[in-house]
Write a protein that holds these residues in place. Structure first.
Motif, PDB file in Angstrom:
ATOM      1  N   TYR A 172      13.961  28.019  32.272  1.00 32.63           N
ATOM      2  CA  TYR A 172      14.136  28.166  30.881  1.00 32.63           C
ATOM      3  C   TYR A 172      14.908  29.345  30.377  1.00 32.63           C
ATOM      4  N   CYS A 173      14.850  30.467  30.958  1.00 34.05           N
ATOM      5  CA  CYS A 173      15.418  31.727  30.404  1.00 34.05           C
ATOM      6  C   CYS A 173      16.102  32.361  31.355  1.00 34.05           C
ATOM      7  N   CYS A 193       9.667  34.697  28.877  1.00 34.60           N
ATOM      8  CA  CYS A 193       9.520  33.509  27.451  1.00 34.60           C
ATOM      9  C   CYS A 193       8.343  32.990  27.824  1.00 34.60           C
ATOM     10  N   THR A 194       7.329  33.416  28.569  1.00 35.08           N
ATOM     11  CA  THR A 194       5.920  32.738  28.576  1.00 35.08           C
ATOM     12  C   THR A 194       5.964  31.405  28.913  1.00 35.08           C
TER      13      THR A 194
END
Length: 161
Positions: free
Chosen positions: A121-122, A136-137
């Protein structure tokens, strides 16, 4: 496809060029090691052993004595050149040690790279063991489930007291 174009494609592949570079570097490294052994390492060792020139150590097989290896070769005498062999063994050991250290460093680098993954995702590199991305958890893999076993049921009290 012609032989020329196939040969051209073969030469333009990355691993052929890498191999060519490795051969050139290997030859150059071999010359450096040869010079190190012959010009730097062996003279002090020879000095400590009574001014012995290792490249001049030989046994003449025809029984005659010669003042040097060059004189024996000029006379055409068969010789066993154990001093030259000792120099070659030392050169081999130095090259083998250098290759071992390079391979060990590369293996360590590959192990470090294998221990990280990229968050989808990040795009942050994180530990392969991570469950949640610290940037980004995002949950990366399901967290380990913890199951609690129910308490043991007590036996019912008997009605016959």
């Amino acid at each position: 496809m012609s032989v020329y174009s196939e040969f051209k494609d073969f030469l333009q592949r990355g691993n052929v060029v890498d191999l060519a570079v490795a051969v050139v570097l290997g030859v150059a490294f071999g010359r450096v090691v040869t010079s190190f052994v012959n010009d730097v390492l062996m003279p002090p060792i020879g000095m400590l052993l009574g001014r012995t020139d290792f490249s001049n150590l030989f046994v003449s097989l025809n029984g005659r004595a010669y003042p040097s290896l060059a004189a024996a070769k000029a006379a055409g005498a068969p010789t066993i050149n154990y001093g030259v062999f000792l120099n070659a063994v030392l050169q081999f050991l130095i090259v083998a040690l250098a290759v071992f250290l390079v391979v060990k460093a590369i293996n360590r680098l590959w192990q470090r790279e294998a221990a990280t993954v990229t968050c989808p995702y990040c795009d942050t590199k994180i530990s392969a063991k991570a469950v949640v991305c610290p940037s980004c958890t995002t949950s990366l893999k399901p967290a380990p489930s913890i199951t609690f076993a129910p308490a043991e049921a007590k036996a019912p009290l008997s009605e016959n007291r």
